[in-house]
Design an enzyme around this catalytic site. Structure first.
Site, mmCIF file in Angstrom:
data_model
loop_
_atom_site.group_PDB
_atom_site.id
_atom_site.type_symbol
_atom_site.label_atom_id
_atom_site.label_comp_id
_atom_site.label_asym_id
_atom_site.label_seq_id
_atom_site.Cartn_x
_atom_site.Cartn_y
_atom_site.Cartn_z
ATOM 1 N N ASP A 1 19.245 -9.652 -47.583
ATOM 2 C CA ASP A 1 18.662 -8.553 -46.385
ATOM 3 C C ASP A 1 19.898 -7.574 -46.010
ATOM 4 O OD1 ASP A 1 16.796 -7.772 -44.737
ATOM 5 O OD2 ASP A 1 17.338 -9.160 -43.345
ATOM 6 N N ASN B 1 25.401 -18.965 -47.691
ATOM 7 C CA ASN B 1 24.366 -18.609 -46.504
ATOM 8 C C ASN B 1 23.009 -18.660 -47.471
ATOM 9 O OD1 ASN B 1 23.593 -17.417 -43.859
ATOM 10 N ND2 ASN B 1 22.270 -16.152 -45.591
ATOM 11 N N GLU B 2 22.301 -19.619 -46.759
ATOM 12 C CA GLU B 2 20.872 -19.808 -47.011
ATOM 13 C C GLU B 2 20.666 -20.019 -48.513
ATOM 14 O OE1 GLU B 2 18.139 -17.038 -45.091
ATOM 15 O OE2 GLU B 2 18.584 -18.161 -43.142
ATOM 16 N N TYR C 1 14.000 -19.309 -37.034
ATOM 17 C CA TYR C 1 13.450 -18.118 -36.266
ATOM 18 C C TYR C 1 12.039 -18.545 -35.728
ATOM 19 C CZ TYR C 1 16.856 -14.954 -38.641
ATOM 20 O OH TYR C 1 18.079 -14.624 -38.494
ATOM 21 N N TYR D 1 9.515 -15.656 -37.326
ATOM 22 C CA TYR D 1 8.953 -15.711 -38.566
ATOM 23 C C TYR D 1 7.876 -16.864 -38.631
ATOM 24 C CZ TYR D 1 12.395 -12.907 -40.613
ATOM 25 O OH TYR D 1 13.263 -11.540 -40.813
ATOM 26 N N GLU E 1 21.988 -18.534 -36.748
ATOM 27 C CA GLU E 1 21.314 -17.476 -36.711
ATOM 28 C C GLU E 1 20.051 -17.700 -35.961
ATOM 29 O OE1 GLU E 1 20.025 -15.370 -40.214
ATOM 30 O OE2 GLU E 1 22.181 -15.428 -41.065
ATOM 31 N N LYS F 1 17.094 -6.695 -35.718
ATOM 32 C CA LYS F 1 17.367 -7.762 -34.593
ATOM 33 C C LYS F 1 18.614 -7.670 -33.817
ATOM 34 C CE LYS F 1 14.710 -11.122 -37.534
ATOM 35 N NZ LYS F 1 14.936 -10.326 -39.014
HETATM 36 C C1 GCB Z 1 18.126 -14.680 -42.736
HETATM 37 C C2 GCB Z 1 19.433 -13.963 -43.328
HETATM 38 C C3 GCB Z 1 19.891 -12.671 -42.813
HETATM 39 C C4 GCB Z 1 18.726 -11.931 -42.480
HETATM 40 C C5 GCB Z 1 17.852 -12.832 -41.292
HETATM 41 C C6 GCB Z 1 16.579 -11.804 -41.007
HETATM 42 O O1 GCB Z 1 17.965 -15.976 -42.439
HETATM 43 O O2 GCB Z 1 20.596 -14.995 -43.198
HETATM 44 O O3 GCB Z 1 20.767 -12.202 -43.761
HETATM 45 O O4 GCB Z 1 19.002 -10.689 -42.021
HETATM 46 O O5 GCB Z 1 17.644 -13.995 -41.849
HETATM 47 O O6 GCB Z 1 16.782 -11.063 -40.244
HETATM 48 O O7 GCB Z 1 15.486 -12.025 -41.598
#
Ligand code: GCB
Length: 613
Positions: free
Chosen positions: A166, A421-422, A478, A482, A515, A579
């Site tokens: 992203d 990451n993820e 999130y 989300y 995050e 964000k």
């Molecule tokens: C995540 C990712 C990050 C995204 C973020 C989002 O989990 O690690 O790269 O930008 O979410 O804002 O969705």
């Protein structure tokens, strides 16, 4: 790989500025030998910078494939007889380097430095330096991209490069290009580690000396002398030998936001004559994970800060000194003490600045997108792919871990390595893929820092296959964005439920949020905090942070993201990811004030709970 600096025995010439530039729309540059002679173009480009936004035209901004850069290089006569090295801080993502028409270097991986020694016989009065830069990402590269080719009605190849992550796929010569001179025999590498005991410390060093035939040993007639110098320039202590120890009494430790840097001055001598000299800034501190706490200098540390991006107007992902320093000043203003180099290694200049300012760093390799169902299923629902059967990133992953640790091993600001990451950590194959990479990071790091993998929302205590192997549970969550969208109260409850399960399952592992965040369009307001307003971002952060104190091993909170940043276009992004707690031009949203109030009240290190008990 040592950072290029000028000393009594070394010179650094900056090759940044305006270079000739040409987009290779038909990928014919190699066949047509664009690396021979002057590049046939009227376009120019700034170095260092991403070319995408500077070019102004969408066919260049979104170009998939190669572009070419070229400049002339004159080597001053006063460097004759010196060893000359051409060094790139980073070229994103793949570089072919030509010197007077001959290929002299290739490098894959857009976020780590590489260098090549120039042969004296190859140096002409004026030299032509040409770089072919390619931005294609696929399932064998890091980051991972979903690359495809098709043909249009005229048979022309159409290349598509969908990022499996992203952020915008900025490309170009992103970091400084330098010509570095060293003596023929030179200090090649310095490895520093330390032990602390009360008010004294021992710094262990190991120096590699090389000449034109490779490394030389201690019987070669060369000797090494090492000084430890205080910030005021006074000599603290010295030692001799290729390896050795520096004993420091009344040591001044490097602490989060209270940095202290010694200079470790390494001198290479032959028969008493100085041959080479290199100064390495070094902060003395310890890092450990113990009883569910993250200890810096034996005291529990609480991470307050952000996941960031190297992302700026005009320069894209190119190193931007002014913005980098501004970001750190804004972080200090609000009581933040740390960040993660999401989702790739940041510029060496940034790491040196963090050492100097006392900013704590979780250092991440560009392993993002090791999840073949993530972006794809989000945007265009498709059949489930078997990530670990298909992904071909193993070799790239081994390389980026080695290159990052070689580059950053001596930085006191780095307290943990993030090796992904993820990724898809729930699928079979995740454990077999990651176990050797975790071991590799641990084996390669002289300071034996903790190693983590940052996990996705769906990686739960019941399903995640890597959590037992990592030192710190780093969660991207999130709840209230989300999930439980629009309902921060329910989001807060869900966050707490999950955190409690992790705490129960791994009572000895520290847990942190790497995050959490909510898209917020600056200037959107509402009495009832609805999604995308500044009020909602504050309510979201409040509801989530309220859960943390009750989780015994919770060691930190990194908000996603420090600032709004550019992404590729899709239905969940509004001219980028919003964000940020700051806008892309670094104006505070309301959340900045909420976090400032919260973070200035939380100590960086808990003095009262030392690990001795
Ligand atoms: C995540 C990712 C990050 C995204 C973020 C989002 O989990 O690690 O790269 O930008 O979410 O804002 O969705």
């Amino acid at each position: 790989m040592l950072y290029p600096i000028t000393t009594q025995t070394r010179a650094v010439i900056d090759l940044g500025g305006i270079w000739r530039f040409k987009v290779d729309y038909d990928e014919c540059g190699l066949n047509e030998k664009w690396f021979m002679g002057m590049l046939d173009t009227e376009s120019v480009m700034c170095v260092p910078a991403s070319y995408n936004d500077i070019a102004a035209m969408s066919d260049i901004r979104n170009h998939v494939g190669s572009v070419w850069y070229q400049r002339d290089v004159v080597v001053p006569q006063l460097l004759t007889g010196q060893r000359l090295v051409l060094r790139f801080g980073s070229v994103t993502h793949k570089a072919h380097v030509y010197w007077n028409g001959a290929l002299i270097a290739e490098h894959s991986g857009g976020f780590t430095p590489f260098e090549v020694v120039l042969k004296p016989s190859d140096i002409a009065e004026t030299n032509q330096l040409t770089v072919r830069v390619n931005n294609i990402l696929d399932i064998s590269t890091l980051p991972v991209g979903l690359y495809s080719e098709s043909k249009d009605e005229n048979g022309k190849i159409i290349r598509k490069n969908m990022p499996n992550f992203d952020f915008f796929n900025y490309a170009g010569i992103h970091r400084p290009v330098t010509l570095v001179s060293t003596p023929e025999y030179f200090i090649d590498d310095i490895i520093l580690t330390n032990e602390c005991s009360g008010t004294s410390a021992k710094v262990h060093y190991a120096v590699t000396i090389s000449g034109k035939d490779g490394a030389v040993d201690a019987d070669s007639g060369f000797s090494v002398a090492v000084d430890c110098i205080a910030e005021d320039g006074s000599l603290v202590t010295s030692a001799n030998g290729f390896t050795g120890e520096l004993h420091i009494e009344n040591v001044k430790r490097w602490n989060p936001l209270k940095p202290y840097l010694y200079t470790i001055r390494v001198k290479l001598l032959k028969d008493g004559t100085l041959i080479d000299l290199y100064d390495e800034p070094y902060g003395i501190r310890t890092v450990a994970v113990k009883n569910g706490q993250f200890l810096i200098n034996e005291k529990p540390f609480y991470f307050k800060g952000f996941g960031k991006h190297e992302d700026a107007f005009y320069t894209g992902r190119g190193f931007n000194a002014a913005q980098t320093l501004l970001d750190f000043n804004l972080m200090k203003w609000m009581g933040a003490n740390s960040f993660r180099t999401s989702h790739y290694p940041y510029a060496e200049e940034t790491m040196r600045l963090c050492d100097r300012l006392g900013i704590v760093v979780i250092d991440e390799v560009p392993a993002v997108g090791i999840h073949l169902n993530f972006m794809a299923s989000l945007l265009t629902p498709a059949e489930k792919r078997d990530t670990f059967a298909e992904i071909q990133t193993k070799a790239a992953h081994e390389t980026v871990i080695r290159e990052l640790i070689e580059r950053d091993k001596n930085h006191c600001c780095v307290v943990m390595w993030s090796i992904a990451n993820e990724p898809e950590t729930n699928d079979k194959g995740a454990d077999a893929y990651f176990a050797p990479l975790i071991k590799r990071a641990k084996d390669l790091d002289p300071q034996k820092r903790p190693v983590t993998i940052v996990t996705l929302m769906s990686s739960l205590p019941e399903t995640c296959r890597v959590s037992a192997m990592i030192d710190v549970l780093c969660l991207n969550r999130y709840y209230g964005w989300y999930l439980q969208s629009g309902d921060v109260k329910e989001g807060g409850k869900a966050a707490y439920t999950e955190l409690q399960k992790w705490q129960e399952k791994f009572p000895d592992k520290p847990i942190m949020y790497t995050e959490f965040g909510a898209d917020t369009v600056a200037g959107f307001h509402s009495l009832d905090p609805v999604m995308f307003t500044e009020e909602y971002q504050v309510a979201y952060l409040k509801a989530n942070t309220e859960q943390f104190a009750a989780i015994k091993n919770f060691v930190g909170e990194h908000v996603w993201n420090f600032a709004d940043f550019e992404t590729s276009q899709n239905i969940i992004r509004v001219q980028g990811n919003k964000k940020g707690v700051f806008t892309r031009d670094r104006k505070p949203k309301m959340a900045a004030y909420f976090l400032k109030e919260r973070w200035t009240a939380i100590p960086d290190l808990k003095e009262e709970e030392s690990s001795q008990n």
